[in-house]
Structure formats: C-alpha cells, structure tokens
Design a protein around this motif. Structure first.
Motif, PDB file in Angstrom:
ATOM      1  N   THR A   1      27.470 -44.279 -12.603  1.00 52.32           N
ATOM      2  CA  THR A   1      27.838 -42.879 -12.808  1.00 52.32           C
ATOM      3  C   THR A   1      27.809 -42.561 -14.297  1.00 52.32           C
ATOM      4  O   THR A   1      28.574 -43.128 -15.076  1.00 52.32           O
ATOM      5  CB  THR A   1      29.247 -42.597 -12.251  1.00 52.32           C
ATOM      6  OG1 THR A   1      29.276 -42.914 -10.860  1.00 52.32           O
ATOM      7  CG2 THR A   1      29.629 -41.140 -12.433  1.00 52.32           C
TER       8      THR A   1
ATOM      9  N   ASN B   1      28.804 -40.695 -17.279  1.00 52.59           N
ATOM     10  CA  ASN B   1      29.944 -39.821 -17.548  1.00 52.59           C
ATOM     11  C   ASN B   1      30.342 -39.751 -19.015  1.00 52.59           C
ATOM     12  O   ASN B   1      31.411 -39.260 -19.338  1.00 52.59           O
ATOM     13  CB  ASN B   1      31.160 -40.273 -16.720  1.00 52.59           C
ATOM     14  CG  ASN B   1      31.633 -41.661 -17.084  1.00 52.59           C
ATOM     15  OD1 ASN B   1      31.005 -42.343 -17.890  1.00 52.59           O
ATOM     16  ND2 ASN B   1      32.739 -42.085 -16.492  1.00 52.59           N
TER      17      ASN B   1
ATOM     18  N   GLU C   1      25.989 -38.896  -7.122  1.00 55.17           N
ATOM     19  CA  GLU C   1      27.397 -38.681  -7.363  1.00 55.17           C
ATOM     20  C   GLU C   1      28.161 -38.820  -6.055  1.00 55.17           C
ATOM     21  O   GLU C   1      27.692 -38.453  -4.980  1.00 55.17           O
ATOM     22  CB  GLU C   1      27.636 -37.309  -8.002  1.00 55.17           C
ATOM     23  CG  GLU C   1      26.990 -37.238  -9.385  1.00 55.17           C
ATOM     24  CD  GLU C   1      27.276 -35.937 -10.086  1.00 55.17           C
ATOM     25  OE1 GLU C   1      28.052 -35.140  -9.542  1.00 55.17           O
ATOM     26  OE2 GLU C   1      26.734 -35.728 -11.181  1.00 55.17           O
TER      27      GLU C   1
END
Length: 759
Positions: free
Chosen positions: A354, A356, A714
């Motif tokens: 992910t 981020n 996601e």
C-alpha cells in the motif's frame, strides 16, 4: 593501570559513540548574490543535514577568508519514522540558508565535522563535509563561478536481492560538466570507504546497487565537482587570474567513466556475485583528462542507504512502488515564478503493498500532502531572493506490506526560478471562482483561442466577461469542467485556461499556454457552502404529460433499498466494483413508462462531450458488464455495471443518460421498440406521428456523479463526505486561497483524448 588500558577505553568510547550515532548525511551548495555597497561579495550557502532528530550543524572556515554571516534561515524539509531499525527509527532533514559577506572573491574552504554516523556496515564514525568555493569571474560567462546544485534523499533503501540504479542529482547552472566520486582523503570523508556491491559511474553521477551479502545501512561519502567544457580563466578583484590548474598524478580516478558490463553470477537469486569484484582497475583517457584539471568547486554529498531484507519479487509495481502519470520524469526541468506557487504531482502503484507516503528533499518551505485519489501533491513557492537560482527536488514513494517498507526508484527534478510571465489573480467565493488574466502578459494569444476545461456551457465562455485589458472567467464550482480534489483538511476546485485550434478538436499540437488555477477551502468552517457535488433531479413540463421529474441515484446493493447519501459525493470506487444505479420518472400521469435510450460515461458533466464511453446505445447494452434489474414497462430503470477508469489523467467520471417517457402499452412509441440497431432505417414520418399524438416526450438528459476511481489494490472503498461544510470568510487563515499555475507549452504537445477504455 596497564599501558593497554587507555587504548581499550578509547576503543570502547568509539564503539559507544558509534552505537548511539545519529548522522545520516549532508550536502552543501552556494550561489553568488552580487556585491554589496562596500565591495564585499554576498553569497548564499545552502546546507542540509539529516539526524535522528531535527538538528542544525554549523560550518567553520578551513582555509582562506570565509567572511562573516549576516543572516541565516533554518527549517525542516522532511522527516520520517521509517528509518534504520534498532536504536532509532526516526530521522529528520533540515536546511539552513546562510548569507555571508565575503571580503574577497579568492578561493576558500568551509568545513563541517563531528561525531557520529548512525551504525553502518562499512564502519563510518565521525563525519566530515568539505566545500571548496571559488567566486572568480569566469571568462565564458562574465559572471562569478557558481557551484553545482545537488540533492539526494538522506535515507534510501533497497531489498538485498534487487538491482537498482540511483541517478544522483548534480546540475550545474554554468553548464559545466559535473562528476561524482568517492571521497579519498580527509577532510573529504572519514574512512573514505567505497562499499562493496555498489558501482559509481562518475560521469553520470549514477550509483548502481548489484548485490551484497551483508544487509544493513551503508554510509556514502561522495564528492561532487564541476569542470569547464573548455579552457577558461578566472579573474579576481585583486588583479590576479587563474585557470583550472593541472595536477601531476591521477589521484582519484579509479573507475572507468563508462559503465562496464555487470558481472555474471552463480547465485540463484541475484545476478551479481556475493563476493566483491571490481568492475575495472584501469584508468581511462577521459579520467586522465580530468585528473590533470582541478575542479572549479567541490561539494559534499553524504547519505545513508539501507540494504533491506529480500523481497519476493523485484518487479516494480508489485512490492516496490512504480511511478505512473502524472509523475515528472527524472531530470525534468520545471519553471517557477517568484511568489507564485509551483505544484507537481507524484503517483505510484503497487499491487502487493500500500503506497501511503512520499519522502521529499528540496528547498525550505516545500510541502507535500496526499489526496483522496492517491496522488501526492508537492508544492513550493519561491521568494524574491530565489530569482535566477536553480533548486533540485528529489522524491521517493514508500509502500507498506505488513511490517515491510518498500521504496520506489528515486527521481529528481530541477526547478528554475524565473521572472513572472502571466499576471493574473484568482478570487474565490461560496459558489464560484473568478480569474482575471492581464492580456498584455499573454502575448501572441487571442482570447478567441482560449477556453476552460469544458466550454460547452455558455457560462463558461471566456469572452462573456472579458474586456480590453483582461481575460476574465467566472467559473461555477460545479461546472466548466471544474475538478474536485480533497485531502484531510481541504477541498480543492481546479480548472485551467488553455489554447485550442478548433472548438471541436480534442487534441492540439500548438498548445502554447496552460494557466492552471484553483480555489482551496478548509473543510472546517463556520459557514455552510451552497454547493454539492451530487446532481439534483430534473423537473420537466411537456404537453400531454404535465409536470414530471427524473431522478438518478446510486445504490449500495442490487436490492436497491439503501440509496447512497447525496452528501457522500464524489463517490470513491475501485475498478471492477459493481455500481448500482436507478433512474426513476415521477409523474402524476398514469399509464406511462420510462425508456433509457442511452447512457454514456465522460470525465465532465456534459452530455455533448466527445468522445465518451458508451454503456447503453440506442436502447442496446454496449458494455458487457451491464446487468438490468428492473422489468420493462415501468417508471424505474435499475441497472448495474462494473466500475472502470478512463486512460489518462482524468480523475472523475460522470454517468449521463438520455431518457424518454412514453405512453405505456403503445406499440408505436420509442419505448416499445426497445433495442434498435443504429443502422436499421426507421419508418418514414414516425417521429412526426408520435409527437402529434403525444405518445412520448422528447429526449431529456440526466446525469449523476462524479465517481472517482481508486486503485483496485486498496483494501477498502471509502466514500468521502462532500456535503461541504466550508468556511468562506476571506480573513480566516487558509479558508480561501486562489492560486495560478502557468506553463509555457510553446514546444510541447497537449493531448486530451478519451478514446480508449481500461478495465
């Protein structure tokens, strides 16, 4: 006490200091800023340091006359909690901009040193950064010599089993050739170590990692130098001159200037051997040339690199994030203007981690934030003192998979701060943006050839409010192709003024001006903004059918019991997620039925936008994922389809449908015909007879959206609340902000097709 005791205590002290070390790296550059009234030279020095905490280190004069400090400005560039493992995971990069008055333009040297590096595999202890400054006036430019500008992320990481190349930023404003090398002697470095498993291409300033059997942090003590492309002389105010002087021996050119083929290996999962093998031990002709020429400047470039645990796959886009549009290319040059905010966007994708976070190294006051579309927005506003300077900005994105951290490649751009080109201002209020551009600052472009993102609405015509001196646009927040973006704190409405050749064209190869602007509203405010992204129902009056209303809504499931709250628009969905829609005709006239003749998707709420993606055409299902959930001959049309995205940079999608209300059961209506092949001829006079008998209404367009497509990797779908409780008091800090972004596109190509579809 035995004679060996002091030695032992000293060694124990060094071990203790090294285990508690806190230095990650540092850089330096300088820029001459002219002469003062008293004849002294004004010079700006920019130096960055990275430690376990936000700390500032001073420099002292090593040789020559280094002048006196008259001003320094300090600040934090970026910080992270994902540093080295073990003692401390925190790191913080700071920058100090120190202005000095130098009494002479003769060469001098600055030095910074202290203890200690963070624990490194190659055993670095104290750090030592040296800068060589020469302010002599160059014979080729007539200006004082300027140093290269350098930048690198202070802490980078690579999986042990993945080859990677890091293109170190080293740009010279004078056009000199720049080379990077390992430090060789103190005070250039501490241990002056050249870590095994890495290859430094000096000419391209490219550091390549192959493989090393020992994971952990490696410290790099590099030196950046610039050399003129031709023979030049340097003149000084005391009447003396100098040329880059020759040396008698080749003291530092140990590696070839062109990359040799990488060695092969018998290791089963790494292409490079587990033992150190030098690529070459010979000296090239080019090296000999450089070894006989002294550099004009010498700068430190020290940083830390963590060789991390192995990763299941080294393919970018899986665990390691992969950059995608609109991320700038490495080495790209950007233009900025004084007191005008520069913005560029970084986006990366990974299927098994992910993404981020983004790590940025750049000038003071640079900021970054992540939008709800998964893009990182990097912004910086140059000040007047930055005019004429060049600033490097480097960035890396990070992805998380469990406790593992994976970094993308590193990219760097160079920002040139020039004079203001377009004179404009933006005013934001509760429902619209007003932009005014001085015509005199946009030369060679007529207002007839300027338009907004979507000019189809008459309210979006730039000629409507323009006058003899200004191009004026009054843009509703929910029209003219205005795009909506948000982060944790703000709502941002964006549009742009661009040139065009023909109003019907979707591409142009003469795109000379692109003026981007936006209004930013704080989410937390004390006034409710009269705007919503959700599209309202449409009320129509027609002879024979009276007053009726079309409603278009999204639902949570195929049961059509839970309607999506209008305050949750724009709707965030993932690719291939099922979307459920209901179009309803509400009428007091009985015996009527609804027919949906067509539905299309477009990036703007404009039924005439072209090209669009067809979902239903002439009553026929075009998209193979469409499912119909309602029976025919009623006033509801309930259907579903898989979410998709347009290829390109469009962040939002609207669904627009053409609908008709008909007399139920009448075989002569369009509703009764159902799916009609567009190539089939219709009966002559058919349209005339049905209108006279009032068997059906005219076509009406109804739309809903926008949808914002998130990456399918996601883990969840989040609907961001866009009810827009927004402050609109201009005096409140950060409540309203209008920003202009100008790009000169004379030599570029602007391409805006929507001809392809990506599942």
């Amino acid at each position: 006490m035995s004679p060996s005791t002091p030695v032992l205590l000293h060694l124990l002290l060094l071990v203790s200091l090294a285990s508690a070390g806190h230095f990650y790296g540092g850089t330096m550059s300088f820029t001459p800023k002219g002469r003062n009234a008293d004849g002294t030279f004004k010079v700006d020095f920019r130096y960055k340091n990275t430690h376990d905490w936000c700390d500032y280190e001073g420099w002292y004069c090593s040789t020559g006359n280094c002048g006196s400090s008259v001003k320094d400005v300090r600040g934090t560039i970026d910080s992270s909690s994902r540093g080295r493992s073990g003692y401390n995971n925190q790191w913080c990069e700071t920058e100090t901009v120190e202005t000095k008055d130098i009494p002479s333009d003769k060469p001098f040297q600055l030095l910074q040193n202290s203890c200690c590096w963070i624990p490194t595999v190659n055993g670095l202890l104290s750090w030592s950064l040296e800068t060589q400054v020469d302010l002599g006036t160059r014979s080729d430019t007539g200006e004082p010599n300027r140093s290269p500008v350098t930048a690198i992320l202070p802490f980078i990481r690579v999986p042990q089993n993945c080859q990677r190349s890091y293109n170190l930023m080293a740009f010279d404003p004078d056009g000199d050739r720049v080379r990077c090398r390992y430090g060789l002697v103190r005070p250039e470095c501490d241990r002056c170590d050249q870590p095994s498993g890495f290859y430094l291409d000096q000419d391209s300033c490219s550091l390549q990692y192959g493989y090393t059997s020992t994971s952990g942090v490696y410290g790099f003590e590099l030196v950046v130098e610039d050399f003129p492309n031709q023979h030049i002389t340097l003149s000084y105010t005391d009447g003396s001159t100098a040329s880059p002087w020759p040396t008698t021996t080749n003291t530092w050119a140990r590696w070839p200037t062109t990359a040799s083929p990488l060695p092969t290996t018998t290791n089963t999962w790494a292409r490079w051997p587990t033992t150190t093998t030098p690529w070459s031990s010979t000296t090239s002709t080019t090296e000999s040339l450089y070894s006989s020429t002294a550099p004009l400047s010498k700068l430190p470039l020290h940083f830390s690199l963590l060789v991390d645990s192995i990763v299941p796959s080294c393919d970018e886009g899986m665990y390691l994030p992969r950059f995608v549009q609109p991320t700038p290319h490495n080495g790209e040059h950007l233009h900025a203007e004084v007191n005008k905010e520069l913005e560029f966007r970084v986006k990366a994708e990974a299927t098994h981690s992910t993404v981020n976070d983004v790590i940025v190294s750049g000038p003071l006051n640079i900021t970054n934030h992540m939008t709800t579309q998964g893009e990182f927005v990097i912004r910086w506003t140059p000040i007047r003192d930055n005019l004429g300077e060049y600033f490097p900005i480097c960035f890396i994105t990070e992805g998380l998979s469990g406790s593992s951290v994976y970094q993308s490649e590193m990219r760097c751009v160079v920002v040139e701060v020039g004079r203001r080109k377009v004179k404009a201002k933006v005013v934001c209020d509760e429902t619209k943006m007003t932009v005014e551009v001085e015509k005199s600052s946009v030369t060679g472009i007529h207002e007839d050839h300027l338009r907004l993102n979507d000019p189809s609405n008459s309210a979006c015509d730039l000629q409507r409010f323009s006058n003899n001196t200004h191009i004026i646009g009054v843009i509703p927040l929910n029209a003219c192709g205005t795009q909506i973006e948000e982060d944790d704190d703000n709502l941002i409405f964006k549009n742009e003024i661009t040139t065009f050749d023909n109003p019907n064209d979707i591409i142009t190869r003469h795109h000379q001006v692109e003026i981007q602007f936006y209004c930013q509203y704080a989410k937390r405010g004390n006034v409710s903004l009269g705007f919503t992204a959700h599209r309202d129902s449409i009320t129509v009056v027609e002879k024979g059918f009276g007053t009726f209303t079309y409603q278009f809504e999204f639902y949570q499931t195929s049961q059509f019991t839970n309607m999506v709250d209008p305050r949750d628009y724009p709707l965030d969905v993932v690719v291939k997620q099922m979307l459920y829609m209901d179009i309803e005709a509400v009428s007091t006239v009985n015996n009527t039925e609804l027919f949906v003749e067509s539905c299309r998707a477009a990036p703007y709420d404009n039924p005439n936008y072209h090209p669009t993606y067809p979902i239903i055409e002439n009553g026929c299902i075009v998209d193979e994922t469409v499912q119909i959930f309602s029976p025919r001959h009623q006033r509801h049309f309930q259907f579903g389809m898989e979410a998709f995205k347009f290829i390109g940079m469009h962040d939002q999608v609207y669904i627009s449908c053409s609908v008709i209300l008909c007399e139920a059961g009448n075989p002569n209506t369009r509703c009764a015909q159902g799916c009609v092949n567009s190539t089939s001829p219709q009966p002559a006079g058919h349209h005339h007879r049905k209108r006279e008998a009032a068997m059906q209404t005219a076509k009406h367009h109804i739309s809903q959206g926008p949808l914002r497509l998130r990456r399918s990797s996601e883990s969840s779908v989040t609907n961001m609340n866009m009810g827009l409780m927004v402050g609109c008091i201009v005096a409140a800090v950060a409540m309203l902000c209008g920003v202009m972004l100008y790009k000169d596109k004379t030599s570029g190509v602007k391409y805006q097709p929507l001809t392809t579809f990506e599942t």
